[in-house]
Scaffold this motif. Sequence first.
Motif, PDB file in Angstrom:
ATOM      1  N   GLU A   1       0.823  -1.215   0.000  1.00  0.00           N
ATOM      2  CA  GLU A   1       0.000   0.000   0.000  1.00  0.00           C
ATOM      3  C   GLU A   1       0.851   1.257   0.000  1.00  0.00           C
ATOM      4  O   GLU A   1       0.380   2.343  -0.317  1.00  0.00           O
ATOM      5  N   ASN A   2       2.118   1.106   0.353  1.00  0.00           N
ATOM      6  CA  ASN A   2       2.986   2.283   0.482  1.00  0.00           C
ATOM      7  C   ASN A   2       4.050   2.399  -0.607  1.00  0.00           C
ATOM      8  O   ASN A   2       4.779   3.376  -0.650  1.00  0.00           O
ATOM      9  N   ILE A   3       4.146   1.367  -1.431  1.00  0.00           N
ATOM     10  CA  ILE A   3       5.152   1.403  -2.499  1.00  0.00           C
ATOM     11  C   ILE A   3       4.544   0.897  -3.801  1.00  0.00           C
ATOM     12  O   ILE A   3       3.513   0.229  -3.797  1.00  0.00           O
ATOM     13  N   SER A   4       5.213   1.221  -4.890  1.00  0.00           N
ATOM     14  CA  SER A   4       4.719   0.843  -6.216  1.00  0.00           C
ATOM     15  C   SER A   4       5.831   0.178  -7.007  1.00  0.00           C
ATOM     16  O   SER A   4       6.995   0.595  -6.936  1.00  0.00           O
TER      17      SER A   4
ATOM     18  N   SER B   1      16.136  -0.010  -9.370  1.00  0.00           N
ATOM     19  CA  SER B   1      16.455   1.116  -8.498  1.00  0.00           C
ATOM     20  C   SER B   1      15.313   1.285  -7.499  1.00  0.00           C
ATOM     21  O   SER B   1      14.167   0.929  -7.792  1.00  0.00           O
ATOM     22  N   VAL B   2      15.642   1.782  -6.334  1.00  0.00           N
ATOM     23  CA  VAL B   2      14.647   2.023  -5.273  1.00  0.00           C
ATOM     24  C   VAL B   2      14.725   3.502  -4.926  1.00  0.00           C
ATOM     25  O   VAL B   2      15.740   3.985  -4.421  1.00  0.00           O
ATOM     26  N   ARG B   3      13.645   4.235  -5.208  1.00  0.00           N
ATOM     27  CA  ARG B   3      13.675   5.688  -5.017  1.00  0.00           C
ATOM     28  C   ARG B   3      12.322   6.213  -4.537  1.00  0.00           C
ATOM     29  O   ARG B   3      11.282   5.609  -4.799  1.00  0.00           O
ATOM     30  N   SER B   4      12.388   7.364  -3.920  1.00  0.00           N
ATOM     31  CA  SER B   4      11.169   8.124  -3.655  1.00  0.00           C
ATOM     32  C   SER B   4      10.882   8.979  -4.882  1.00  0.00           C
ATOM     33  O   SER B   4      11.739   9.122  -5.766  1.00  0.00           O
ATOM     34  N   ILE B   5       9.689   9.568  -4.948  1.00  0.00           N
ATOM     35  CA  ILE B   5       9.362  10.434  -6.086  1.00  0.00           C
ATOM     36  C   ILE B   5      10.309  11.623  -6.145  1.00  0.00           C
ATOM     37  O   ILE B   5      10.791  12.006  -7.213  1.00  0.00           O
ATOM     38  N   ALA B   6      10.609  12.186  -4.968  1.00  0.00           N
ATOM     39  CA  ALA B   6      11.518  13.335  -4.929  1.00  0.00           C
ATOM     40  C   ALA B   6      12.901  12.947  -5.463  1.00  0.00           C
ATOM     41  O   ALA B   6      13.532  13.704  -6.206  1.00  0.00           O
TER      42      ALA B   6
ATOM     43  N   ARG C   1       5.746   2.252 -16.519  1.00  0.00           N
ATOM     44  CA  ARG C   1       4.448   1.562 -16.588  1.00  0.00           C
ATOM     45  C   ARG C   1       4.192   0.854 -15.256  1.00  0.00           C
ATOM     46  O   ARG C   1       5.031   0.074 -14.798  1.00  0.00           O
ATOM     47  N   TRP C   2       3.037   1.129 -14.647  1.00  0.00           N
ATOM     48  CA  TRP C   2       2.701   0.527 -13.352  1.00  0.00           C
ATOM     49  C   TRP C   2       2.500  -0.979 -13.489  1.00  0.00           C
ATOM     50  O   TRP C   2       1.870  -1.458 -14.433  1.00  0.00           O
TER      51      TRP C   2
ATOM     52  N   TYR D   1      -1.022   2.259  -7.010  1.00  0.00           N
ATOM     53  CA  TYR D   1      -1.157   2.809  -8.362  1.00  0.00           C
ATOM     54  C   TYR D   1      -0.982   4.326  -8.357  1.00  0.00           C
ATOM     55  O   TYR D   1      -0.381   4.897  -9.275  1.00  0.00           O
ATOM     56  N   GLU D   2      -1.495   4.992  -7.318  1.00  0.00           N
ATOM     57  CA  GLU D   2      -1.466   6.459  -7.264  1.00  0.00           C
ATOM     58  C   GLU D   2      -0.043   6.989  -7.227  1.00  0.00           C
ATOM     59  O   GLU D   2       0.246   8.032  -7.805  1.00  0.00           O
ATOM     60  N   ILE D   3       0.847   6.251  -6.544  1.00  0.00           N
ATOM     61  CA  ILE D   3       2.235   6.709  -6.478  1.00  0.00           C
ATOM     62  C   ILE D   3       2.861   6.727  -7.879  1.00  0.00           C
ATOM     63  O   ILE D   3       3.540   7.676  -8.261  1.00  0.00           O
ATOM     64  N   SER D   4       2.598   5.683  -8.652  1.00  0.00           N
ATOM     65  CA  SER D   4       3.156   5.615 -10.003  1.00  0.00           C
ATOM     66  C   SER D   4       2.589   6.722 -10.890  1.00  0.00           C
ATOM     67  O   SER D   4       3.283   7.251 -11.753  1.00  0.00           O
TER      68      SER D   4
END
Length: 877
Positions: A76-79, A130-135, A155-156, A161-164
């Motif tokens: 729920e917290n990652i995409s 890679s593992v990143r935040s949006i920022a 592509r999600w 889904y919202e994070i992507s």
Amino acid sequence: MSDTPVLPNFISSLQHDERKVSLQNGRLLLEQFNQQQFEKFDNNSSIESLLKERTSFVDQLIIKIWHHFLSKEEQENISLVAVGGYGRQELQPYSDIDLLILGDNCTQFKDPISDFITYLWDLGFQVGHSVRSIAECIADAKEDLSTATSLIESRWLAGDYEISQKLQKIWLNKTFWPSIQFFEAKLEEQQVRHKRFQDTFYQLEPNVKESPGGLRDLQTIFWIAKRHFGAHSFQGLLEHDFISLREFQEIQKAYWYLNKIRFGLHRLKKRHEDRLLFEYQQQLAELFGFHDDDTNKMVESFMKPYYQNVSAVARLNEILIQHFKEEIFKPEQESIEHINPRFQMINNYLDVKHDDLFEKNPTALLEIFIILENYKQSIQGIRSRTIRLIRNNLHLINKEFRSDPINKALFIEIFRQPKGVNASLKRMHAYGILGAYLPVFQKISGLMQFNIFHAYTVDEHTLLVIRNIRRFFVDDHAYEFPTAHQIAKNICKPEILLLAGLFHDIAKGRDGAHEELGAIDAKNFSFRHNLSENDSTLLSWLVLKHLEFSYIAQKKDLSDPQVITQFAKTVDNQERLDYLYLLTLADVLATSQDVWNDWKNQLFLQLYHRTTQALDNSSALPRDKTKQAILNKERARELLKKREIHTSDYQEFWAAFDKTELFNQQTTAEISRITKQLYNADKQNILINLEGKTQRGATELILYMPDRNYLFAQITNIIDKLGLNIVEAKIYSGSNGQTLVIIYLLDRENNCIDDKEKLYQITETLHYELSLSSPSPQSQQPQPRRIRVFETPTEIKFNEVSDQFTELTIHTKDIPGLLARIGLAFKQCEIRVHGARINTVGEKAEDVFLISSAHQISLKQDDLKEKLTATLLEYIE
């Protein structure tokens, strides 16, 4: 794949966390899926459907694995996001799986994410992740073009889904990689990439993805357009009127064709492979249904559509890049300059004034290139609209067009312009004008020659010949080939030389000698274009004889007056010699960057100057070797006298070699130098003199030592082990029991050996090896990958040149240690070697030896020739 029984087993074992079992099932599942896809590929299934099917299958697999390693709460917290080619849904069999794991608190899920990635690797995927935040994504993308490009195709797959979608929305921000900034950066990236491949798509072993005209060129256009328009496919470019329907169809055809080639490479190698290497070309030709008893013709047939497609891609890339510059990033104020009622210049790019110009006046299709040549300093190119109009009106160049006196005059005039000929012809070929006007040229477009010698297709090679010819006339390039530049300045009709360059290989690929067929084509062209009889004869003669100069220079003894006299009769006059020298030089330079060296340059100059002397009626040239030797001796005596060395000092040395070819084969200066070095040498020792760089363009090795049988075999073995190449050898057996050997050497890169330490090592090795009573065994070297591919049958020919000598010509594959093998064959058959001319043409060795029996007589007996032939074949093959 739902009907595959392994899938439930794989899922079940994952659910029960039976890692070993699940990996076994997963690998089997991948193997079965690959096999099914390969069978579909072999049965000509659509490549587009195969790539989408693979993407869908991998999606399902990865999502299942993702759900196993991460709980619903964690997801729920990652995409999980697909990027790169995987994001485009164009996944090749062994391409990387590029994944982005996106979230603001990914560190707290470090362990399950690590387990997830590790499992994918263990399963057999090549994972880029890679593992990143949006920022972090935004910050990294702003700094790195490759990261930004990968995000544009994201592509999600699973998770939030919202994070992507937040990531996708960054492209709505016009300040994030603005269109013009993104365009300029991608264009620079493309230019750098093209330079890595010498800015040509005509390469022996191209990279289907990265080479100019490859998949990356089309993807670059798509990325630029996607950033500007938000288009999600090439269809979207069509909908935005960025490309025409015809261009869309060309793009689709080339894109999926190149993807099919790439899929075939992966299918053959069972790993990631984008290079179209020689050995793969053979295998793919068969896989794609090309069959011919002649392997070379089969590969050439397979590669022709490849080159035609990459050519189309390169031209479309040029048009669309130009279109971006003009329409999307045009300056606020356009600079428009009137040229004539038909053409204008907009921002330094040539353009038609009206869209229907070519329909109303087809002659303008040639006129535009005359304008380009005359305005070369200010015109940077042709506007995309005009290029499109040229391509769309090629049908107007028909039989009637080619028969029009104005069009014929204009075509010849293009070759007569003082500047811009090469640039115009390149554009004429690129836009289809050259092939439309000369149908015989169209036949060689994209025609590959399956060998290492020719690095380019026949049409590209032809254009490079014309480019080289033009450079001979340009003062700024005079330093490259000073003699050629001086000759070019005195050429009366450069257009005849340029037309000879155009026609010299125009009959390649047809049945028959291409020089003879090309000469007929040139004759017909001359007749249709009303060239004078003299010009017509010269043009067809140049095409007919364009191989002659190179053949004589590299395979014949240029010290032999008869060789020069005969060649002088062939060329007949100085004008023909000048034209032929320039054409030959331009031709050889255009075959490959690896072909030319200082040694060949000196051979060409030597043949040119000696033939010039032979053609000069006032020149008193010796007619035969005897008179040549007498003249050389007389002049050498004068030089030695100046150095205070008297005839009595060296008379014994000269007498010992008087019955050899020494005095007619070596120049006056060389005889003087050799005499000074050797006339009082100790006959019990081995004298070795090594000159790193000589005027001959090679390293000179002089050996003077007691005579022994089969010395050539021993020397060639030593030199081969030293990693050096012999390009010429002369062996003189004196009546004083001494042997004089003069050898010219190059290193493996065809350069002189000028390093003092290396020269010392060579000298010491030769001293040691030659002092041994029994030579050390022959070195064994692996055959280079490129050469190993080619099937080059060995051809052996004998020619009796005198009662004493036989000329032996060997054509075979250039295998490691070839000369050493030939030397051993000579030893076994008790053959003496008196001279050798060594010439390598790509993967082929074309060597000429002057030999005799052990009793110093020619090989007249058929049984001796048969024995030598059999022995040579045994040692070589």
